[in-house]
Design an enzyme around this catalytic site. Sequence first.
Site, PDB file in Angstrom:
ATOM      1  N   GLU A 166       0.879  -1.125  -0.046  1.00 48.35           N
ATOM      2  CA  GLU A 166       0.052  -0.117   0.171  1.00 48.35           C
ATOM      3  C   GLU A 166       0.919   1.280   0.087  1.00 48.35           C
ATOM      4  OE1 GLU A 166      -2.955  -0.029   3.092  1.00 48.35           O
ATOM      5  OE2 GLU A 166      -4.188  -1.706   2.143  1.00 48.35           O
ATOM      6  N   GLU A 355      -5.062  -8.588   0.063  1.00 46.31           N
ATOM      7  CA  GLU A 355      -5.897  -8.318   1.803  1.00 46.31           C
ATOM      8  C   GLU A 355      -7.428  -8.135   1.154  1.00 46.31           C
ATOM      9  OE1 GLU A 355      -4.516  -5.303   4.210  1.00 46.31           O
ATOM     10  OE2 GLU A 355      -2.397  -5.844   3.821  1.00 46.31           O
TER      11      GLU A 355
HETATM   12  C1  FCB Z   1      -4.351  -2.272   5.338  1.00 43.74           C
HETATM   13  C2  FCB Z   1      -2.927  -2.597   5.963  1.00 43.74           C
HETATM   14  C3  FCB Z   1      -2.907  -3.718   6.797  1.00 43.74           C
HETATM   15  C4  FCB Z   1      -3.984  -3.617   7.890  1.00 43.74           C
HETATM   16  C5  FCB Z   1      -5.375  -3.575   7.157  1.00 43.74           C
HETATM   17  C6  FCB Z   1      -6.640  -3.497   7.960  1.00 43.74           C
HETATM   18  O1  FCB Z   1      -4.659  -0.818   4.885  1.00 43.74           O
HETATM   19  O2  FCB Z   1      -2.261  -3.065   4.730  1.00 43.74           O
HETATM   20  O3  FCB Z   1      -1.993  -3.721   7.522  1.00 43.74           O
HETATM   21  O4  FCB Z   1      -4.012  -2.751   8.686  1.00 43.74           O
HETATM   22  O5  FCB Z   1      -5.392  -2.292   6.478  1.00 43.74           O
END
Ligand code: FCB
Length: 450
Positions: A166, A355
């Site tokens: 990110e 994610e």
């Molecule tokens: C993302 C992050 C991760 C976690 C999630 C909830 O932005 O990459 O580390 O905190 O959110």
Amino acid sequence: MAHVRFPEGFHWGTATASYQIEGAWSQDGKGESIWDRFAHTPGTIKNGDTGDVACDHYHRYAEDVALMRELGLTSYRFSIAWPRIQPTGRGPANTKGLDFYRRLVDELLAAGIRPAATLYHWDLPQALEDAGGWPNRDTAGRFADYAEIVMRALGDRVKHWMIFNEPAIFTTMGYLVGIHAPGRRELDAFLRATHTVNLAHGQAFRAMKAHDASTAIGTAFSMSACEPASDTEADRAAAERWHGFVNEWFLMPALRGRYPDAFRDGPRLAEMDVREGELEAVRAPLDFIGINLYTRTRIEAADDDWGLGARPAGLTGWGDGPRTDFGWEIWPDALYAMVKRVTEDYDRPVIEITENGCSYADGPDETGAIDDARRIAFYRDYLQALSRAIAEGADVRGYHAWTLIDNFEWAEGFAQRFGLVHVDFETQKRTPKASAHWFAEVAAKNGFET
Ligand code: FCB
């Protein structure tokens, strides 16, 4: 009843990050990171929490890998803490730091789980921040050196890499908004930081490929499907600029060698300190695009301080969908929309969901069981949306739930629980929630019925 099925060989996994789970913040020669410094600064993190101990994964990694094996998962996305490898961000490798990741990777391979390593999930060595941090273009070279060290040490057994986690979030939250480490609020520094990160991306990519051309390299990009808050031309144009800014600021330079048209009054290349030839240097023809996605953002045209001429409607950009305990809007269609858009705009690239997940506070009942039915519903709906995008042609190869175990959620400390597995932070006891058992079944069947 619908049968939701995923392509053969699809990877089912979880994702974590070093600072959020490892603890052992100053052990075995590890240097201080910007997150150590930030969390040790009073007033930065909810309840004064820190990642000093976190889930103690540094010592309990074997137990955590065993949990994944029992759940039948086939991929594990974790991150490597740069200051464990180079305590001050430069110079020779710290063998004990590398040894930890060698042990972890060996444990994963023995359990039949694919290691998928992220080089940078936000824990910059503090010494590099003291030298200017990401706004300082020299950091790009330091990062490429670090990438090469890690590749040499682990490249024989890790074949799946993500360079950054990110980049849009750590530059924005760290240098523009200031609620993440290193806590700076400087538009100029932020703009330069984004370009340094893109330079680092290109340089690290080339260094890693030079070592092993066959290794798969991607990055985990934060993405949020951007929708205009109304049907006006102004809001639609604003939503497109926001999309360029939050979703493509790092992806487009890597794949196309240019920056998106995100600013209303044209590019800001001079302020970003983009020099001759650097739109070539930022190129990184990734083998796969990692998508981290949680929700959507509704955008309206507005005069803002940053020059985007856009802002999230109602401050957060969320609409009237249901919310998780963190207050994030649940909008499964955002995953469908984003995967479709990346597929169309970037010529059907290989995609991994790196994610996706939700925070709910559910804890053990009298019997010790954790019935987090809301998390199951969240995953079911997002996965169903993903399967639609795949059915319509997207080449998605894996899905990583955020996250394996409840952990340190940045500025929120331990207040948000995203885990499939519950952690009692007093005793470090791990207890799989109902969602972990559900997810294991999905992995075993490569799908589910609704
Ligand atoms: C993302 C992050 C991760 C976690 C999630 C909830 O932005 O990459 O580390 O905190 O959110």
